[in-house]
Each structure stands twice: as C-alpha cells, then as structure tokens.
Scaffold this motif. Structure first.
Motif, PDB file in Angstrom:
ATOM      1  N   SER A  19     -27.750 -17.514  14.225  1.00 52.83           N
ATOM      2  CA  SER A  19     -26.412 -17.184  14.070  1.00 52.83           C
ATOM      3  C   SER A  19     -26.167 -15.580  13.901  1.00 52.83           C
ATOM      4  CB  SER A  19     -25.580 -18.134  13.328  1.00 52.83           C
ATOM      5  OG  SER A  19     -25.371 -19.425  13.505  1.00 52.83           O
ATOM      6  N   LEU A  20     -26.922 -15.191  12.861  1.00 51.12           N
ATOM      7  CA  LEU A  20     -26.820 -13.892  12.431  1.00 51.12           C
ATOM      8  C   LEU A  20     -27.541 -12.940  13.541  1.00 51.12           C
ATOM      9  CD1 LEU A  20     -28.183 -14.174   8.755  1.00 51.12           C
ATOM     10  CD2 LEU A  20     -25.955 -13.436   9.425  1.00 51.12           C
ATOM     11  N   GLY A  21     -28.499 -13.222  14.284  1.00 49.02           N
ATOM     12  CA  GLY A  21     -28.835 -12.714  15.326  1.00 49.02           C
ATOM     13  C   GLY A  21     -27.925 -12.632  16.572  1.00 49.02           C
ATOM     14  N   VAL A  22     -27.200 -13.608  16.785  1.00 50.59           N
ATOM     15  CA  VAL A  22     -25.996 -13.355  17.837  1.00 50.59           C
ATOM     16  C   VAL A  22     -24.976 -12.545  17.394  1.00 50.59           C
ATOM     17  CG1 VAL A  22     -24.470 -14.939  19.023  1.00 50.59           C
ATOM     18  CG2 VAL A  22     -26.700 -15.591  18.918  1.00 50.59           C
ATOM     19  N   ILE A  23     -24.631 -12.817  16.066  1.00 51.91           N
ATOM     20  CA  ILE A  23     -23.412 -11.872  15.542  1.00 51.91           C
ATOM     21  C   ILE A  23     -23.745 -10.368  15.658  1.00 51.91           C
ATOM     22  CG2 ILE A  23     -22.380 -11.289  13.540  1.00 51.91           C
ATOM     23  CD1 ILE A  23     -22.288 -14.261  12.679  1.00 51.91           C
ATOM     24  N   SER A  24     -25.164 -10.167  15.242  1.00 53.95           N
ATOM     25  CA  SER A  24     -25.623  -8.681  15.185  1.00 53.95           C
ATOM     26  C   SER A  24     -25.708  -7.989  16.499  1.00 53.95           C
ATOM     27  CB  SER A  24     -26.978  -8.442  14.598  1.00 53.95           C
ATOM     28  OG  SER A  24     -28.189  -9.121  15.090  1.00 53.95           O
ATOM     29  N   LEU A  25     -26.146  -8.892  17.342  1.00 54.09           N
ATOM     30  CA  LEU A  25     -26.441  -8.376  18.818  1.00 54.09           C
ATOM     31  C   LEU A  25     -24.759  -8.087  19.404  1.00 54.09           C
ATOM     32  CD1 LEU A  25     -29.147 -10.500  20.306  1.00 54.09           C
ATOM     33  CD2 LEU A  25     -29.208  -8.088  19.838  1.00 54.09           C
ATOM     34  N   MET A  28     -23.475  -4.995  18.223  1.00 51.51           N
ATOM     35  CA  MET A  28     -23.980  -3.973  18.903  1.00 51.51           C
ATOM     36  C   MET A  28     -23.423  -3.617  20.419  1.00 51.51           C
ATOM     37  SD  MET A  28     -28.100  -3.689  17.798  1.00 51.51           S
ATOM     38  CE  MET A  28     -28.436  -4.799  16.414  1.00 51.51           C
ATOM     39  N   VAL A  29     -23.224  -4.546  21.123  1.00 50.99           N
ATOM     40  CA  VAL A  29     -22.616  -4.669  22.388  1.00 50.99           C
ATOM     41  C   VAL A  29     -21.136  -4.385  22.185  1.00 50.99           C
ATOM     42  CG1 VAL A  29     -21.689  -6.004  24.210  1.00 50.99           C
ATOM     43  CG2 VAL A  29     -24.238  -6.315  23.202  1.00 50.99           C
ATOM     44  N   THR A  30     -20.451  -4.521  21.060  1.00 54.98           N
ATOM     45  CA  THR A  30     -19.263  -4.043  20.812  1.00 54.98           C
ATOM     46  C   THR A  30     -19.115  -2.432  20.716  1.00 54.98           C
ATOM     47  OG1 THR A  30     -18.490  -6.387  19.884  1.00 54.98           O
ATOM     48  CG2 THR A  30     -17.193  -4.400  19.343  1.00 54.98           C
ATOM     49  N   ALA A  61     -28.944  -4.067  10.297  1.00 54.03           N
ATOM     50  CA  ALA A  61     -29.302  -4.934   8.993  1.00 54.03           C
ATOM     51  C   ALA A  61     -29.024  -6.019   9.033  1.00 54.03           C
ATOM     52  CB  ALA A  61     -28.339  -4.287   7.985  1.00 54.03           C
ATOM     53  N   VAL A  62     -28.093  -6.668   9.811  1.00 53.95           N
ATOM     54  CA  VAL A  62     -27.995  -8.105  10.065  1.00 53.95           C
ATOM     55  C   VAL A  62     -29.121  -8.742  10.647  1.00 53.95           C
ATOM     56  CG1 VAL A  62     -26.405  -9.967  10.767  1.00 53.95           C
ATOM     57  CG2 VAL A  62     -25.565  -7.809   9.641  1.00 53.95           C
ATOM     58  N   PHE A  63     -29.561  -7.945  11.815  1.00 58.50           N
ATOM     59  CA  PHE A  63     -30.830  -8.474  12.619  1.00 58.50           C
ATOM     60  C   PHE A  63     -31.830  -8.529  11.887  1.00 58.50           C
ATOM     61  CE2 PHE A  63     -34.089  -8.527  16.116  1.00 58.50           C
ATOM     62  CZ  PHE A  63     -33.268  -9.474  16.668  1.00 58.50           C
ATOM     63  N   ASP A  64     -32.178  -7.448  11.141  1.00 55.71           N
ATOM     64  CA  ASP A  64     -33.249  -7.530  10.197  1.00 55.71           C
ATOM     65  C   ASP A  64     -33.395  -8.576   9.127  1.00 55.71           C
ATOM     66  OD1 ASP A  64     -34.834  -5.441  11.195  1.00 55.71           O
ATOM     67  OD2 ASP A  64     -34.104  -4.028   9.683  1.00 55.71           O
ATOM     68  N   VAL A  65     -32.105  -9.107   8.633  1.00 51.08           N
ATOM     69  CA  VAL A  65     -32.231 -10.003   7.728  1.00 51.08           C
ATOM     70  C   VAL A  65     -32.220 -11.523   8.407  1.00 51.08           C
ATOM     71  CG1 VAL A  65     -30.334 -11.473   6.255  1.00 51.08           C
ATOM     72  CG2 VAL A  65     -30.721  -9.031   5.966  1.00 51.08           C
ATOM     73  N   SER A  66     -31.824 -11.513   9.568  1.00 47.96           N
ATOM     74  CA  SER A  66     -31.995 -12.914  10.418  1.00 47.96           C
ATOM     75  C   SER A  66     -33.759 -12.928  10.911  1.00 47.96           C
ATOM     76  CB  SER A  66     -31.017 -12.483  11.763  1.00 47.96           C
ATOM     77  OG  SER A  66     -31.523 -13.522  12.764  1.00 47.96           O
TER      78      SER A  66
END
Length: 151
Positions: A19-25, A28-30, A61-66
């Motif tokens: 979920s965190l990975g999808v949110i971070s991506l 970035m797309v936004t 940062a969110v992707f790294d935490v993911s």
C-alpha cells in the motif's frame, strides 16, 4: 499456532508495504503530471517544479519505508536478530528519515525564498531539525560502537 501468527503478521506487513509503495508511486506520478500540465498551460512552471520536487522527495521516503518494511518484516528469515543487525536496521531507518527531512527542508527554503522572505524561518527550523537527526544518529553510532568493543 506460531506459524499461523507469523503468516498473519507477514501478510499484514506485506499489505502495508505494498500500500505504501502504491501511494508513493502515485505521488511521483502526480508530481510528473503536475509538471506536464504546467508546461502545457505555461502557468507557474517554477512553482510546479518545486511542488513536484516536494512530492517526489516525500514519495521517495515513503517508498524507502515500504521497501524497508518488506525486507525486514516480510522477507526476514525469522528468529531473533543479532544486536549488530538490529543496530544496522535502526541506522538505515533513521537515515531514510534524515534524508527525507533534509531534502524537504531545502525545497521549502527555495519555495519560501521566492514567495515571502519572512516565512523562511520555518523551513530553516526544519533544516536544523534534520541536522539534529544526523547528529543524534552519529551519537547513537558512537555509543553503540563503543559498547560493542567493550563486550
């Protein structure tokens, strides 16, 4: 029973991590979409770039935490970790936080400098907080390294 508990725990951490990975991506797309729109409408391009940098930094940062959660909680081989492994994990996690705070504070400083110089104090405090996080991390490394040598 312990096997079921481990499986449930790994499943929950896996779902959180994905979920965190999808949110971070998505962030970035936004950010890239905002730059694209701003470039084609020729409005406030620099503002869109600064906003995009902020979103990408937070997304990173969110992707790294993911990724960290996925590696440590889902793919971890089980058993107890050695103190050295725990120390390395904690240092890695705080390093992610320190990098994110530093980059975000720099973006805020550039943004505040272009808008209203009187608001520059708030991002400066954020940068000072990032410096304290790095100092705290250094102190932690020094204290735990000395402890390891004594034992």
């Amino acid at each position: 029973m312990k096997c079921v508990s481990n499986w449930i725990g790994k499943s929950v951490y896996g779902i959180i991590s994905l979920s965190l990975g999808v949110i971070s991506l998505t962030m970035m797309v936004t950010a890239i979409w905002g730059i694209w729109i701003s470039a084609h409408e020729k409005t406030l391009f620099i503002k869109a770039l600064l906003d995009a940098i902020g979103l990408i930094v937070i997304g990173m940062a969110v992707f790294d935490v993911s990724k960290f959660l996925l590696e440590e909680e889902v793919f971890h081989s089980g058993g107890t970790k050695s103190p050295e492994k725990q120390r390395a994990t904690l240092i890695k996690f705080f390093l992610i936080i320190a990098i994110a705070i530093s980059l975000e504070s720099l973006v805020f400083i550039f943004d505040a400098g272009k808008q209203d110089i009187s608001t520059l104090i708030y991002p400066t405090f954020l940068l000072i907080a990032a410096v304290f996080v790095v100092i705290g991390l250094g102190v932690y490394q020094k204290l735990t390294r000395d402890e390891r040598k004594e034992v």
